[in-house]
Enzyme design. Structure first.
Site, PDB file in Angstrom:
ATOM      1  N   GLU A  28     -94.997  -4.109  -0.948  1.00 24.15           N
ATOM      2  CA  GLU A  28     -95.794  -5.046  -1.733  1.00 24.15           C
ATOM      3  C   GLU A  28     -96.793  -5.835  -0.891  1.00 24.15           C
ATOM      4  O   GLU A  28     -97.908  -6.112  -1.348  1.00 24.15           O
ATOM      5  CB  GLU A  28     -94.873  -5.996  -2.507  1.00 24.15           C
ATOM      6  N   HIS A  70     -84.545  -8.796 -11.662  1.00 22.52           N
ATOM      7  CA  HIS A  70     -85.468  -8.213 -12.631  1.00 22.52           C
ATOM      8  C   HIS A  70     -85.885  -9.204 -13.713  1.00 22.52           C
ATOM      9  O   HIS A  70     -86.508  -8.808 -14.692  1.00 22.52           O
ATOM     10  CB  HIS A  70     -84.861  -6.965 -13.277  1.00 22.52           C
ATOM     11  N   PHE A 112     -90.088  -8.683  -7.013  1.00 20.33           N
ATOM     12  CA  PHE A 112     -90.614  -7.753  -6.024  1.00 20.33           C
ATOM     13  C   PHE A 112     -92.032  -8.130  -5.607  1.00 20.33           C
ATOM     14  O   PHE A 112     -92.666  -7.426  -4.815  1.00 20.33           O
ATOM     15  CB  PHE A 112     -90.508  -6.319  -6.527  1.00 20.33           C
TER      16      PHE A 112
HETATM   17  C1  LIG Z   1     -88.956  -4.832  -2.924  1.00 21.05           C
HETATM   18  C2  LIG Z   1     -88.814  -3.923  -4.089  1.00 21.05           C
HETATM   19  N1  LIG Z   1     -89.897  -3.388  -4.665  1.00 21.05           N
HETATM   20  C3  LIG Z   1     -89.785  -2.606  -5.757  1.00 21.05           C
HETATM   21  C4  LIG Z   1     -88.568  -2.321  -6.299  1.00 21.05           C
HETATM   22  C5  LIG Z   1     -88.467  -1.479  -7.569  1.00 21.05           C
HETATM   23  N2  LIG Z   1     -87.851  -0.181  -7.285  1.00 21.05           N
HETATM   24  C6  LIG Z   1     -86.546   0.030  -7.457  1.00 21.05           C
HETATM   25  S1  LIG Z   1     -86.046   1.537  -6.917  1.00 21.05           S
HETATM   26  C7  LIG Z   1     -87.630   1.949  -6.456  1.00 21.05           C
HETATM   27  C8  LIG Z   1     -87.871   3.266  -5.795  1.00 21.05           C
HETATM   28  C9  LIG Z   1     -87.087   3.389  -4.519  1.00 21.05           C
HETATM   29  O1  LIG Z   1     -87.264   4.651  -3.943  1.00 21.05           O
HETATM   30  P1  LIG Z   1     -86.413   5.104  -2.687  1.00 21.05           P
HETATM   31  O2  LIG Z   1     -86.427   4.057  -1.637  1.00 21.05           O
HETATM   32  O3  LIG Z   1     -86.890   6.443  -2.302  1.00 21.05           O
HETATM   33  O4  LIG Z   1     -84.908   5.181  -3.197  1.00 21.05           O
HETATM   34  P2  LIG Z   1     -84.312   6.077  -4.357  1.00 21.05           P
HETATM   35  O5  LIG Z   1     -84.450   5.289  -5.625  1.00 21.05           O
HETATM   36  O6  LIG Z   1     -85.057   7.355  -4.368  1.00 21.05           O
HETATM   37  O7  LIG Z   1     -82.887   6.238  -3.998  1.00 21.05           O
HETATM   38  C10 LIG Z   1     -88.509   0.914  -6.763  1.00 21.05           C
HETATM   39  C11 LIG Z   1     -89.962   0.956  -6.535  1.00 21.05           C
HETATM   40  C12 LIG Z   1     -87.442  -2.882  -5.655  1.00 21.05           C
HETATM   41  N3  LIG Z   1     -86.194  -2.654  -6.091  1.00 21.05           N
HETATM   42  N4  LIG Z   1     -87.596  -3.668  -4.575  1.00 21.05           N
END
Ligand SMILES: Cc1ncc(C[n+]2csc(CCOP(=O)(O)OP(=O)(O)O)c2C)c(N)n1
Ligand SMILES: Cc1ncc(C[n+]2csc(CCOP(=O)(O)OP(=O)(O)O)c2C)c(N)n1
Ligand SMILES: [Mg+2]
Ligand SMILES: [Mg+2]
Lengths: 391, 332, 391, 332
Positions: free
Chosen positions: B65, B134, B91
């Site tokens: 972010e 959230h 976030f």
């Molecule tokens: C700081 C932050 N930004 C955005 C989010 C929203 N979010 C939750 S899961 C996700 C994707 C995460 O991808 P990855 O790190 O590859 O893990 P995966 O879900 O594939 O296990 C996002 C953008 C969050 N939880 N925390």
């Protein structure tokens, strides 16, 4: 269908994940050389263009004098603070010279010299550090971003600007400066990653001067070199002797060209040293030895250039004197202009918070206006010998 | 301002339409964020934009972010108008330094030479059964940061109009989208969608004489419902929708409270240090001798936002609003 | 003394910066291999301990069933949300098994299975995702940090905890899990850097499942592999087939041992795939093809283990059935217990904000108490057929 | 509480002494931050600690504030009591997500099983001629974050006592150190240094009858001076030092205002969305019928903190405080 149905006994066949998850690039070309790149003092120096050597020398000497002058101005109360780049002039000057007219420079607080070497009026470059209104110059006019104090936060700006320029079809390159300490910040990481993913025309120059204020490099990183960080982003890393103006100029030049031609970003680590304290307010004897400083004085960027020029017979005493006189004259001009009190308009406090003042700011401006008027009136009365009360 | 009844749409759709229209009209408008491209955003607000305008105009960024906002700053420095989406309120915190130390200050720092016309869209607030992180209401942080414009729509028409105005603004705007109103539907006029009051103008959504409910965003429907329910108690409540917290429309709010003599500020954000304190204080400064009772506040409790199973106890509802109105010293 | 006085004409002598600024480590041992490490389906698999193979198989099958059960519970409204680890069970199980009793696990929202495989009651593991009070378990009792939602923010916690343990003289290792998307966050960078500088006993396992919600890896990074990021911190990077439970188990085991013995941190990238959508609320068809999913189904962690066990004759239909029955029984138990309404106490909202409630929270608690009492009374009256008004 | 006149010391020295004594008494106390070791901190508060307790107890960290606070969270999870130094107020922003999403919530998230006994020391406010980003007043952000205790000393004795209490607290404390009081000198009693009122208690620093000045941290000396100067105008001003913004001592503040019937809140932080709104609102809620005039606020302007050459126009000074007192409707 169970596995049992699929196959009989014997060794299981090898399956592999689909190709998208496989390593995509050979890391070898991204890795920096083990030794920092050097030109001065090596046989390669013989091939350096004399005009370039002279230009670098003149700028580096000016830069040194600018640094001593700015530090002197702090003692006279004419600068609120000065983070000197004494010892780092080769990086500062090379950074300025590497850029074309339409390119952008993203300096930190320590990089006013780079801005000056790029052509910015030193009084404007020092406006913020003087304690006056910020920036002092129009960033768009000079294509120099405001001096940045929160560490590494200007790096994503450089990436975004370079990306925007490329989207617009302009062949603009952004050069962002950061210190060794700044590489530990999350913004460093995010900026480099965005730059590589977007293949943005941006060059990152880390001036590794061995310290973040008092904290030595060994407490900052365990990496082989800071340039090795590049591989983790998928961009090339280069290591260069930051006191060798010719080497820095060359490495920066290559990276800028690569960026301009669509080759993407580069991370360059320049090994250097700040011979002064962190700022005039710092006491460097608390964290480093005189011996260390002396060792670096023997590797001073001015010295390296003068040695080369002299060795090649490209300069004589008169030439050296001419360069120093020029630097001296510029310093005198700076001193004189900085010794004039800047014009200050307290009402400016409200001028540029928003395009249009909110009603709240209008009320507050009116309050300050009234106070200033009362103050002025009281002063006038006092001057008239009349008795002044509380405004 | 009245909304000409026309095509009904959800707030999410109106926001998406505003982005689309802004991008179509102005090629410098760029949308960027996590999952805004192919997926169309987790709330589908950016649905279709990447398809229509290409990946370079609607960009799925790396997941960082501060990097998103920081690169948007650089893009704005070069003359683009980035519209950043933060996926959820909490976030946006990683970008706090960029927001406070750069976004809010660049115009001031450059004496107006370099304004940052960027919009940061942040879905905020609770009521949707979200797990931890959230459902934050983070407006207090942004309000307390000079240089930011802080906008929050409560109606479908305002969602469109205020977002268009925010994107067109030469100043950075934190645009807070009330999550639980994303699916609220209303008729609005797609012919004259920009026909809403400007940012900085509060609007009396319901005229009344007994007391003023001062609110914004997710709490507007609650206040309107409370005003209806209040009729049974003999109260004729006025409801003011702030629409933007910065600039704050002192004139409209104070005029209403001077008329009614009583006020309750209603919001979902925590009470202590929340927007309500500022609002109550400034109303009191301006209307002291018109007040029959202290300005009261109905807010979320001063606790981390609760889990889905308990959030109903936290959110200011109609009963709590009417209880507060009941405490406005009607006997004196 | 000027340069002129120091030396005569000729080539300038070479000087170099003092040694502290020189590269300190050979990067070669830090770089991951070009190919991900695999055991299953290779000749090396023949040497894998049958007991380990059986253990991993049983856990992975249980894990798969746990995932399908949890997803089913979202449909019945018994979970607020479930980020499934279907397809990633090899990583989850290996992470749990790699740790000793006193070690700590730092899971993300996707890693409840790792917590369950470590021995946590699945109902406790799912408490947060159920929408009930947070965490559901005492992290210190199980040495499992709370499930972490803000991406990568748990990584510095793992580093700090591992560092604290080492300072105390305890031989505790922390294992932190993060996704491919999470590696882009600043906190990832800062955590790895602190870990390396402090030589903290921590292992970072990146489950690279190719997507961050809808965003594919190519938009996340341009690095050769994520494991290559390690070299920029001065720690070794390892690349492993994340669907090969034996390989992940081995690589994690080595890293944990290294950390425990004072060798410092390791970054491991496991290549895997989530076969389900991001969560039950996600629609994966928007961003990936069925073909891709099918390709990965052919490389399913369950399949790889069953193929190996079968190929080596270590399991038969009855054995497979026994494993599945066990998984089924656990799932049934979970389903049954999750179908009971949790006991909720609204007044708990105020219980743990501070050690001691502030006067403000006492007032607010009293308000809620009064509201709840009035509600209860109104309900009672309504039940009595009496007319209930607004409380 | 009175401070037995004894050894005079600066506030910076008292803070350093508090750290030293806490470390000596409790081996789980660890100091960490940028330049806190060899250099002793840019304000020299941690001078000598690394020498006395070693690098492992007083640690120069890598330069990354989220990492500093994030690792401190992990250390606290393992039972240590980290004391983190942020070098300047604005440089705490990179750690905002860790602070809001983890530090403030860990106890709540774990139903009390895992409290985080950590202290975040932040030098704050202006008046020292600092350039950009070195003079922010960020207390509004922390006040609006449930789960944080927010403490700020205004006297040398409180600097020692409140810091010791903060370190001993089982909850996370944001400890705001008024930069421009670092060099303020006062006699205090090193024999009974802990003999100050507990966190959460406001203290009447000067008794008076005409009106109450409610203040904290850097503005206390200004208010005391204003109270003295106010005698010439015929005002006998009471001055209340809040000492902690969270918990907020409603009882002491309201009791004072009920006595005097008038109040002005004074702080350096920006007015809009700043602490003063909350304070004025809650005082008004509690004291409405005792008030002769609305509670007024004297605060910094709603602008980015100005450069050294202009900061005197921004900072609330004695005149501005007395002007506000003068507007408290004395004729009615
Ligand atoms: C700081 C932050 N930004 C955005 C989010 C929203 N979010 C939750 S899961 C996700 C994707 C995460 O991808 P990855 O790190 O590859 O893990 P995966 O879900 O594939 O296990 C996002 C953008 C969050 N939880 N925390
Ligand atoms: C985010 C942030 N944290 C802390 C500081 C305070 N600070 C200013 S300079 C400095 C050291 C920077 O070291 P380095 O990056 O190596 O650059 P150098 O000063 O050596 O040029 C610190 C800690 C800051 N400016 N920004
Ligand atoms: Mg440095
Ligand atoms: Mg992923």
């Amino acid at each position: 269908m169970t596995v049992m149905e699929q196959q009989g006994a014997g060794h299981a066949a090898r399956t592999a994940p689909p190709p998208a998850w496989q390593p995509s690039t050979d890391p070898a070309p991204l890795l920096p050389d083990a030794e920092p790149y050097r030109v001065l003092g090596t046989p390669a120096a013989a091939h350096t263009d004399p005009a370039l050597l002279r230009r670098l020398h003149a700028e580096v000497v000016r830069g040194r004098r600018y640094n001593t002058q700015a530090t002197a101005l702090t003692k006279q109360g004419r600068l609120a603070v000065y983070p000197s780049s004494t010892g780092q002039e080769a990086c500062q000057v090379a950074a300025a010279l590497a850029l074309g007219e339409r390119d952008w420079l993203f300096p930190s607080y320590r990089d006013t010299l780079a801005a000056v070497a790029r052509g910015l009026d030193p009084v404007e470059a020092l406006t913020l550090l003087r304690g006056d209104w910020h920036t002092g110059y129009d960033p768009r006019e000079h294509r120099i971003a405001p001096l940045c104090t929160p560490l590494a936060t200007q790096l994503p700006h450089a990436v975004g600007l370079a990306h925007a320029a490329r989207l617009k079809g302009d062949d603009v390159v952004a050069l962002a400066l950061v210190g060794d300490g700044g590489t530990s910040e999350g913004d460093f990481h995010e900026a480099l990653n965005f730059a590589a993913v977007w293949s943005a025309p941006v060059v990152f120059l880390v001036q590794n001067n061995g310290f973040a204020i008092s904290v030595p490099l060994a407490k900052q990183t365990a990496a082989p070199t800071l340039a090795h960080k590049a591989v983790g982003y998928g961009m090339p890393g280069r290591l260069v002797d930051g006191n060798d103006a010719v080497a820095v100029h060359e490495v920066l030049g290559e990276a800028v060209t690569r960026a301009r031609e669509g080759g993407g970003p580069t991370l360059i680590e320049a090994l250097t040293y700040r011979l002064d304290a962190h700022t005039n307010a710092d006491d460097a004897t608390r964290y480093r030895t005189d011996d260390e400083v002396e060792a670096w004085r023997a590797h001073d960027p001015v010295l390296l250039l003068e040695r080369e020029l002299t060795a090649r017979g490209l300069i004589d005493e008169a030439g050296l004197k001419a360069v120093r006189d020029d630097a001296e004259a510029r310093a005198a001009d700076l001193r004189e202009r900085m010794n004039q009190d800047p014009e200050l308009e307290p009402m400016d406090l409200f001028a540029d918070v928003y395009a249009e003042r909110t009603s709240q700011l209008r009320e507050q401006a009116a309050q300050l206006r009234a106070e200033l008027d009362a103050e002025a009136e009281a002063e006038a009365q006092a001057a008239d010998g009349a008795e002044g009360g509380r405004a | 301002m009245t909304t000409v009844a026309a095509k009904p749409a959800t707030m999410a759709q109106a926001l998406g339409r505003a982005l689309r229209d802004a991008m179509a009209e102005d090629p410098t408008v760029h949308v960027m964020g996590e999952d805004v491209g192919t997926l169309g955003g987790v709330f589908r607000v950016t649905d279709g934009l990447a398809k229509e305008f290409g990946d370079d105009r609607c960009t799925d960024t790396p997941l960082a972010e501060a990097g998103i906002l920081g690169t948007a700053v650089g893009m704005a420095m070069y003359g683009l108008r980035p519209v950043v989406e933060m996926q959820f309120d909490a976030f946006a915190y990683p970008a706090f330094e960029q927001l406070v130390s750069h976004v809010a200050r660049m115009r001031n720092r450059t004496r107006g030479a370099m304004a940052l016309p960027l919009t940061v869209r942040i879905p905020y607030g609770g009521g949707i059964g979200g797990v931890e992180h959230h459902s934050d209401s983070s407006e207090a942080y942004y309000m307390a940061t000079p240089g930011l414009t802080v906008v929050t729509p409560a109606t479908v028409a305002d969602a469109y109009g205020l977002l268009r105005q925010s994107i067109a603004s030469d100043d950075p705007v934190v645009f807070l989208e009330p999550k639980r109103l994303y699916w609220s539907k209303d008729s609005w006029n797609p012919e004259h969608p920009l026909d809403v009051d400007p940012i900085g103008t509060a609007v009396v959504r319901r005229a009344g004489t007994s007391a003023t409910l001062i609110t914004y965003g997710p709490s507007l429907p609650v206040c309107l419902e409370a005003a209806e329910a209040g009729r049974a108690e003999g109260w004729d409540l006025e409801v003011v929708d702030l629409r933007s917290l910065v600039p704050f429309d002192d004139a409209t709010v104070a005029a209403s409270v001077r008329r009614t003599g009583r006020a309750v500020v209603v919001h979902e954000s925590g009470g202590f240090g929340g927007p309500g304190g500022e609002i109550a204080a400034r109303v009191t400064e301006r209307c002291f001798h018109h007040l029959e009772a202290p300005v009261l506040r109905v807010a979320g409790f001063d606790i981390p936002y609760p889990p889905p199973m308990l959030e109903r106890h936290h959110l200011p509802g109609v009963d709590r609003v009417l209880d507060a109105v009941g405490r406005l010293q009607w006997d004196q």
